[in-house]
Design an enzyme around this catalytic site. Sequence first.
Site, mmCIF file in Angstrom:
data_model
loop_
_atom_site.group_PDB
_atom_site.id
_atom_site.type_symbol
_atom_site.label_atom_id
_atom_site.label_comp_id
_atom_site.label_asym_id
_atom_site.label_seq_id
_atom_site.Cartn_x
_atom_site.Cartn_y
_atom_site.Cartn_z
ATOM 1 N N GLY A 1 -114.859 -19.784 2.388
ATOM 2 C CA GLY A 1 -113.409 -19.606 2.737
ATOM 3 C C GLY A 1 -112.834 -18.822 1.492
ATOM 4 O O GLY A 1 -113.059 -17.458 2.007
ATOM 5 N N SER A 2 -111.768 -19.261 0.392
ATOM 6 C CA SER A 2 -111.115 -17.965 -0.088
ATOM 7 C C SER A 2 -112.336 -16.780 -0.800
ATOM 8 O O SER A 2 -111.166 -15.547 -0.969
ATOM 9 C CB SER A 2 -109.907 -18.705 -1.748
ATOM 10 O OG SER A 2 -109.647 -19.599 -0.708
ATOM 11 N N THR A 3 -113.060 -16.878 -1.094
ATOM 12 C CA THR A 3 -113.943 -15.000 -1.605
ATOM 13 C C THR A 3 -113.574 -14.152 -1.069
ATOM 14 O O THR A 3 -113.665 -13.254 -1.297
ATOM 15 C CB THR A 3 -115.358 -15.712 -1.745
ATOM 16 O OG1 THR A 3 -115.758 -16.179 -0.739
ATOM 17 C CG2 THR A 3 -114.695 -16.770 -3.772
ATOM 18 N N MET A 4 -113.027 -14.404 0.693
ATOM 19 C CA MET A 4 -112.856 -13.855 2.054
ATOM 20 C C MET A 4 -111.756 -13.132 1.131
ATOM 21 O O MET A 4 -111.413 -11.925 1.937
ATOM 22 C CB MET A 4 -113.247 -14.109 3.274
ATOM 23 C CG MET A 4 -114.646 -14.184 3.542
ATOM 24 S SD MET A 4 -115.864 -13.096 3.602
ATOM 25 C CE MET A 4 -115.236 -11.804 4.922
#
Length: 581
Positions: free
Chosen positions: A303-306
Amino acid sequence: MSRSVLYASSPLLASKTPVWRSKFIVALIGLGFIGLGTRAAYVQVVGNEFFQHQGEVRFARTLELPANRGKIVDRNGLILASSVPAASIWAIPEDVDEDEPGVPAKLKELARLIEMPLAELQAKLADDDKTFVWLKRQLDWDVGQQVAALGIKGIYQRKEYKRQYPEGESSAHVVGFTNVEDKGQEGMELAFNDLLAGKAGSRRVLKDRMGRVVEGIGEDILPLAGRDMQLSIDSKVQFFAYQKLRDQVAAHKAKAGSVVVLDAVTGEVLALANYPSYLPDKRKNLTGEQLRNRAITDTFEPGSTMKPFTIGLALESGRVRPDTIVDTNPGRITITGSTISDTHNYGVLTVEGVIQKSSNVGTTKLAMQMPAREMWETFSAAGFGQKPQIGFPGAVSGRLRPYKTWRPVEQATMSYGYGLSASLFQMARSYTVFAHNGEIIPATMLKTSAPAVGVPVFSQRTADQVRKMLQMAAGPGGTGQKAQTVGYSVGGKSGTARKQIGKSYAAGKYRAWFTGMAPIEKPRIIVAVMIDEPSNGQVYGGLVAAPVFSEVVQQTLRMMGVQPDMNVKPQVAAEPVEESL
């Protein structure tokens, strides 16, 4: 009539014995002695080795002298696993006479001591044809002494070693466990089994038909004790991280959770915990859910941690600056027929704002300006799609498909963490890129004092810029405000990903992530947290995973003696921003 007359008149006595008969008898006796002498010579000289071996097979035995398995200790020398003497009870069933006075009562006491139903014990002893049967392996040594004191004929015991794990379930997935033969089965016990096990010794003995040792043969070969292993784990950090993770999983009625703590300077793993867990020395009724080391064996769409990696590439390539404007209106974008949306319409944002608000639309617009090959190379350089080289059993590589197969919409979704997969451990290590001057550093489970030598992914300037954005994401107006902690500046990125079941996403099932570092100007640690399937009304990483990050960061930095770099309390808005799914 005299006897001499009677003898003289007997025809048998009067006849002469043929000389050949006496010679024949003497010859037979001589041949017998020659045969016996020849046989004796053959047994003693020619066939000596064979007959000696046959005798040894029947009466001589080689007893194994078990080696003391090496200890596993944490970075401060506290014991995580050690071996203690244990008694293993065995029997020769045909020698146990249950009709002998006093024996039934002794067998009842034996059953109690070895914690076995009396009926089961009697069943094991019922087969008179057996010459050996195990009754109980690895009893406490003092219990073994009580068994010996019963003095039951036909009941014997052997000295062995069994493992003890003082830290229990908090470090179970790191240390692992051994089987009844003292061989590593999981964790570091398995990874370093050859070093820990040492080398068993041996002793040659003669036994009587009852199996009792009556004499030793030759010299004993003494066992070689196994080596001690010192891990990078800090047992205090490990316990605290496990405790906070367990409490958060329970509070949010989640399925499971994991946490990883890395030293951002040396790459050492300070803590790696999973919940649910298990007691390594009490594994009865152990399930796969408890046994799985989720932090390194399970992969998820991050998810958004990328997003920081996509933004970092855009900055590194010179396509944008931190203050470059990105128009996210109207809160959605269509790529080859597929619509990508934000939770809210954030309107016009800077590149910094894209990370702070966790905008899928803004990240997609930046990603579509770059060739797929550049994104793939950056993700690969950060460790995605590659198995972590930590010498730990079960570590997985995750998935990062070759860039040539990416469709435009797939490139867009990968920019914000969908379409690829990674373990929590991979996510924690990947963030060393931002904490270590743009370099990714190797992680290790063994204690080291030397700073890690990294491989460049971004320039130091880009790493500093992204780190500032991560601080904004964890500050007022960001999605990870609950990651803030008293006394230390932090930066990090939350993520919330739908769970994929087969080829589709499960309704209402999510994984919540938070990965970050502290202190932000000169990071000392990296902490990654994952909560699987929170179901108590909150699902976002900034609300579910970030609080665990906050508590673990504060406690770990204090234990490490890192001086606080802030004198103000964390500033958390009343309504934290929800990241886009």
